[in-house]
Design a protein around this motif. Structure first.
Motif, PDB file in Angstrom:
ATOM      1  N   GLY A 197       0.884  -1.178  -0.121  1.00 57.80           N
ATOM      2  CA  GLY A 197       0.115  -0.058  -0.137  1.00 57.80           C
ATOM      3  C   GLY A 197       0.898   1.163   0.099  1.00 57.80           C
ATOM      4  N   TYR A 198       2.084   1.172  -0.543  1.00 56.78           N
ATOM      5  CA  TYR A 198       3.078   2.226  -0.183  1.00 56.78           C
ATOM      6  C   TYR A 198       2.332   3.607  -1.231  1.00 56.78           C
ATOM      7  N   HIS A 199       1.544   3.331  -2.364  1.00 58.60           N
ATOM      8  CA  HIS A 199       1.291   4.396  -3.304  1.00 58.60           C
ATOM      9  C   HIS A 199       0.337   5.328  -2.520  1.00 58.60           C
ATOM     10  N   THR A 200      -0.322   4.778  -1.348  1.00 64.10           N
ATOM     11  CA  THR A 200      -1.250   5.574  -0.829  1.00 64.10           C
ATOM     12  C   THR A 200      -0.732   6.710  -0.028  1.00 64.10           C
ATOM     13  N   GLU A 207      11.233   5.787  -3.495  1.00 63.87           N
ATOM     14  CA  GLU A 207      11.304   6.565  -2.199  1.00 63.87           C
ATOM     15  C   GLU A 207      11.008   5.622  -1.107  1.00 63.87           C
ATOM     16  N   PHE A 208       9.854   4.923  -1.264  1.00 66.48           N
ATOM     17  CA  PHE A 208       9.456   4.215  -0.050  1.00 66.48           C
ATOM     18  C   PHE A 208      10.496   3.055   0.436  1.00 66.48           C
ATOM     19  N   ALA A 209      11.243   2.393  -0.868  1.00 68.73           N
ATOM     20  CA  ALA A 209      12.445   1.512  -0.633  1.00 68.73           C
ATOM     21  C   ALA A 209      13.189   2.201   0.152  1.00 68.73           C
ATOM     22  N   ALA A 210      13.562   3.384   0.035  1.00 69.14           N
ATOM     23  CA  ALA A 210      14.648   4.397   0.600  1.00 69.14           C
ATOM     24  C   ALA A 210      14.286   4.421   2.179  1.00 69.14           C
ATOM     25  N   ILE A 211      12.933   4.387   2.287  1.00 63.37           N
ATOM     26  CA  ILE A 211      12.483   4.731   3.796  1.00 63.37           C
ATOM     27  C   ILE A 211      12.496   3.250   4.493  1.00 63.37           C
ATOM     28  N   MET A 212      12.135   2.038   4.148  1.00 63.03           N
ATOM     29  CA  MET A 212      12.310   0.911   4.473  1.00 63.03           C
ATOM     30  C   MET A 212      13.662   0.464   4.942  1.00 63.03           C
ATOM     31  N   GLU A 213      14.404   1.045   3.891  1.00 66.96           N
ATOM     32  CA  GLU A 213      15.936   0.579   3.917  1.00 66.96           C
ATOM     33  C   GLU A 213      16.672   1.280   5.382  1.00 66.96           C
TER      34      GLU A 213
END
Length: 311
Positions: A197-200, A207-213
């Motif tokens: 659900g990252y697109h929400t 960008e969200f991959a960088a946040i998760m890392e």
């Protein structure tokens, strides 16, 4: 998990399964190295035959075969073992030849002999399917080392897959112990993914991959501190979008020259990004070229073993 438990990273008693094939040489050679590296006190080598009795007609035709088959097998194994254990004087070697179902017998002996570590061969091209090692991996009440054909002669590059759980901490503690005796490099790897659900959030996948890392990196630092592990151990963070972290681990291990993988037998709950328990099982089937040490808290799966002992 008690932090003191993480400091008790010794295997005192080990058991290796042999099947009278060429694979035995690989298992015995690697076992000799492990006995030195881990200061193992007793090393049991076990071969299990479905039956140790010869047909009466064969005995009449070949009376020279009257010598007990188990003693003959022991003699052959002793010669092999002597070649590799000549320089391992501090480990007591015991050879056992049993009759019956190999998996059941090995698991029974694991309990009776108070074994801390089971060693089994993993075959690719050699005769035999190697199914027994995969079954024992699931049912063993102690840690298990799976040895490939032609295993490396040294341990100098160790990888520990981690989901920052207690079992991951135990695996890393054992890796640190091995590194102390071998001067091996130790690194961890964490495979993460981007939630569906990252697109929400209005963020792109990248960008969200960088946040998760970043979150994984912070969790790793907290993990090392919590379990009092060496804080300079590097960790590789790898994005997984296809749902199978075992493939990433295999690719990373081969490209990085890893010659021993240590993994905890269990991980976090089903909500975890990387399920260490299922990952350990996948690696028993997928990666047959690198030694795999599955670390278990002694006594796991005892309900199954206790039922087996009552049979």
């Amino acid at each position: 998990m008690d932090l003191q438990h993480l400091k008790d990273t010794r295997f005192k008693r080990a058991l290796a399964g042999l099947d009278l094939t060429v694979m035995d040489d690989h298992v015995i050679r690697y076992a000799a190295m492990i006995c030195q590296v881990m200061s193992i006190e007793k090393m049991f080598f076990v071969h299990v035959e479905q039956s140790l009795e010869l047909p009466e007609k064969v005995l009449k035709e070949y009376p020279d075969l009257l010598a007990p088959l188990d003693e003959s097998i022991k003699g052959d194994l002793q010669k092999k073992i002597n070649r590799y254990f000549a320089n391992v004087p501090d480990t007591e070697v015991i050879i056992e030849v049993k009759e019956g179902n190999p998996i059941d017998k090995i698991l029974r002996l694991t309990v009776i002999k108070e074994i801390d570590l089971i060693l089994m061969g993993r075959k690719i091209s050699l005769k035999g399917s190697g199914i027994a090692s995969s079954r024992i991996a699931r049912k063993s009440p102690c840690s298990l080392l799976l040895i490939p054909e032609d295993p490396p002669e040294v341990i100098d590059n160790i990888l520990v897959p981690s989901d920052f759980s207690e079992h991951s901490a135990l695996a890393l503690a054992y890796a640190e112990r091995i590194a102390e005796n071998t001067q091996a490099k130790v690194s961890c790897i964490n495979v993460y993914k981007v939630p569906s659900g990252y697109h929400t959030t209005g963020r792109s996948h990248q960008e969200f991959a960088a946040i998760m890392e970043k979150h994984a990196s912070n969790d790793y630092k907290d993990f090392l501190k919590k379990y009092q592990l060496k804080e300079d151990t590097p960790c590789h963070f790898m994005l997984n979008d296809d749902g199978d972290p075992s493939r990433f681990l295999y690719q990373h291990s081969t490209s990085a020259g890893i010659n021993l993988i240590l993994i905890g037998s269990r991980g976090r709950t089903s909500a975890a990004v990387m399920l260490i328990g299922s990952l350990a099982e996948k690696l028993t089937y997928m990666d047959r070229s690198i030694p795999l040490l599955i670390i278990k808290e002694k006594g796991e799966n005892m309900s199954f073993i206790e039922a087996l002992m009552r049979i």
